[in-house]
Scaffold this motif. Sequence first.
Motif, PDB file in Angstrom:
ATOM      1  N   HIS A  92      29.466  69.142  14.579  1.00 33.15           N
ATOM      2  CA  HIS A  92      29.609  68.151  15.649  1.00 33.15           C
ATOM      3  C   HIS A  92      31.079  67.922  15.983  1.00 33.15           C
TER       4      HIS A  92
ATOM      5  N   ARG B 118      23.485  66.270  22.611  1.00 31.60           N
ATOM      6  CA  ARG B 118      23.876  65.839  21.253  1.00 31.60           C
ATOM      7  C   ARG B 118      22.659  65.534  20.390  1.00 31.60           C
ATOM      8  N   ARG B 119      21.626  64.942  20.987  1.00 29.58           N
ATOM      9  CA  ARG B 119      20.403  64.650  20.222  1.00 29.58           C
ATOM     10  C   ARG B 119      19.832  65.947  19.658  1.00 29.58           C
TER      11      ARG B 119
ATOM     12  N   GLU C  48      21.848  67.412  16.782  1.00 32.99           N
ATOM     13  CA  GLU C  48      21.515  66.714  15.539  1.00 32.99           C
ATOM     14  C   GLU C  48      20.151  67.127  15.017  1.00 32.99           C
ATOM     15  N   TRP C  49      19.205  67.308  15.945  1.00 34.40           N
ATOM     16  CA  TRP C  49      17.859  67.731  15.547  1.00 34.40           C
ATOM     17  C   TRP C  49      17.938  69.006  14.704  1.00 34.40           C
TER      18      TRP C  49
ATOM     19  N   ILE D 102      20.516  68.520  11.450  1.00 36.63           N
ATOM     20  CA  ILE D 102      20.148  67.557  10.413  1.00 36.63           C
ATOM     21  C   ILE D 102      18.656  67.657  10.092  1.00 36.63           C
ATOM     22  N   LYS D 103      17.799  67.501  11.100  1.00 33.73           N
ATOM     23  CA  LYS D 103      16.366  67.462  10.807  1.00 33.73           C
ATOM     24  C   LYS D 103      15.805  68.853  10.440  1.00 33.73           C
TER      25      LYS D 103
ATOM     26  N   ALA E 216      12.229  62.341  16.239  1.00 33.87           N
ATOM     27  CA  ALA E 216      12.774  62.455  14.888  1.00 33.87           C
ATOM     28  C   ALA E 216      12.344  61.269  14.026  1.00 33.87           C
TER      29      ALA E 216
ATOM     30  N   CYS F 104      19.345  58.460  20.890  1.00 34.47           N
ATOM     31  CA  CYS F 104      18.831  58.507  19.522  1.00 34.47           C
ATOM     32  C   CYS F 104      19.926  58.765  18.505  1.00 34.47           C
TER      33      CYS F 104
ATOM     34  N   VAL G  99      25.054  59.753  18.788  1.00 32.58           N
ATOM     35  CA  VAL G  99      24.730  59.849  20.217  1.00 32.58           C
ATOM     36  C   VAL G  99      25.032  58.524  20.911  1.00 32.58           C
TER      37      VAL G  99
ATOM     38  N   ARG H 244      35.359  60.910  13.943  1.00 29.51           N
ATOM     39  CA  ARG H 244      33.992  61.481  13.881  1.00 29.51           C
ATOM     40  C   ARG H 244      33.676  62.025  12.495  1.00 29.51           C
TER      41      ARG H 244
ATOM     42  N   GLU I 265      30.449  60.766  10.212  1.00 30.13           N
ATOM     43  CA  GLU I 265      29.495  61.658   9.558  1.00 30.13           C
ATOM     44  C   GLU I 265      29.475  61.455   8.052  1.00 30.13           C
TER      45      GLU I 265
ATOM     46  N   ILE J 170      25.906  60.544   6.939  1.00 30.33           N
ATOM     47  CA  ILE J 170      25.179  61.675   6.362  1.00 30.33           C
ATOM     48  C   ILE J 170      25.420  61.765   4.862  1.00 30.33           C
TER      49      ILE J 170
END
Lengths: 230, 230
Positions: free
Chosen positions: A65, A96-97, A100-101, A104-105, B47, B62, B66, B96, B100, B104
């Motif tokens: 990111h 950006r969503r 991250e999906w 991260i997910k 998510a 989300c 974001v 940033r 994170e 995270i």
Amino acid sequence: MSVLYHHTVSAASRFVRICFAEIDFPADLVEERPWEKRPEFLKINPAGALPVCVSDNGYALCGPHVIAEWLDESFGVFKRDRRLLAEDPFQRAEIRRLMEWFFIKFEQDVARPLLRERVLKLQLPADQGGGSPDPKMLRAGRSNVRQHMKYLSWLAGSRAWLAGDRLSYADLAAAAAISVMDYLGEIDWSQSPQAKDWYQRVKSRPSFRPILADRMRNIPPVAHYTDLDF
Amino acid sequence: MSVLYHHTVSAASRFVRICFAEIDFPADLVEERPWEKRPEFLKINPAGALPVCVSDNGYALCGPHVIAEWLDESFGVFKRDRRLLAEDPFQRAEIRRLMEWFFIKFEQDVARPLLRERVLKLQLPADQGGGSPDPKMLRAGRSNVRQHMKYLSWLAGSRAWLAGDRLSYADLAAAAAISVMDYLGEIDWSQSPQAKDWYQRVKSRPSFRPILADRMRNIPPVAHYTDLDF
């Protein structure tokens, strides 16, 4: 010249390599094995995670990111049609969503369990968690792949590109994540024709060629990995 | 008016509430319990994670990154001295990176294990993983808190604010994450005087007041939680 610390099993590293190629940003590549926790690398990124780009003036940019935002602000913003972030704030939010999906997910649900079982355990000695894959973990990871492919197919089927009308960071993040799983033969493309059509388009880009040339130690890719028409 | 789906145990939700207050961005708050996987909420954010801001024109934003980027692009950029992102690309990258780090890495190392053991297990029935805390998980989470507090102290001791000379998203992300652990009495401030001095400064801001008024169901905060001079 900037230096990019990366590894071929790291989807986020692949993503940054593709972005750099799309934006014509030059960087020397240095392979890093983050699981070895090399002290010099931990000094550069205390989080110990890949990728890290050390800019030519010596700043460390840590994680996909941070690197993507910096690349856009410093270079992408001047690329007009080739820019990988949108102008509109809500489209930027959607890009950006999805980044991250996938970072991260998807990473948590799919990549981490499957890479640990299928790749990392081969490389580690038994007293550090090495050994043969746990079938329960493999099943869980593979069930998650199927769910993620459904969502990816839905996105690919309802939009020209994943986040909207244009190629963006969202496509490159998704394709980088998918490419690692595809290398390992974990993607059943017959179940996801819309995702397949989208992946074919991303995979055919010149920026993707070095990714298709990647090889993991002792693990050859599935037969169709490099085919642009699979 | 925009709507923010949030929960008091979610550090990322607290962060967004503090940012909204700092930037004077109005939003209605709606408590969401993401572990209940409410279908209407999953439609807004597939998510299933908090926080989510639904803007007054109906877009769902989300996750903390974001929302923070969108808030800065749309409103923060006009706030001059009160802006929470820097102008310089490398300072932005450092802000940033630390966001994170707390959303995270701190989340994974500290918040997830301790919240699961101490809060979530109290709320879930036994067949869904409820029960008494696992001492091994508690020990691991607490050992990680100490490591994170060392890093936070180092940052707080070597810079005016965590990412540089000015208050930024990095401070608000860190303070939001720390505030949840402080509520539960998991922070030993006597070991981290520099982090304590920094947290006192953030905690004293008017934007932090609603956070100090938060209460978790059936779990009272430690005695010093609301003290500005603890």
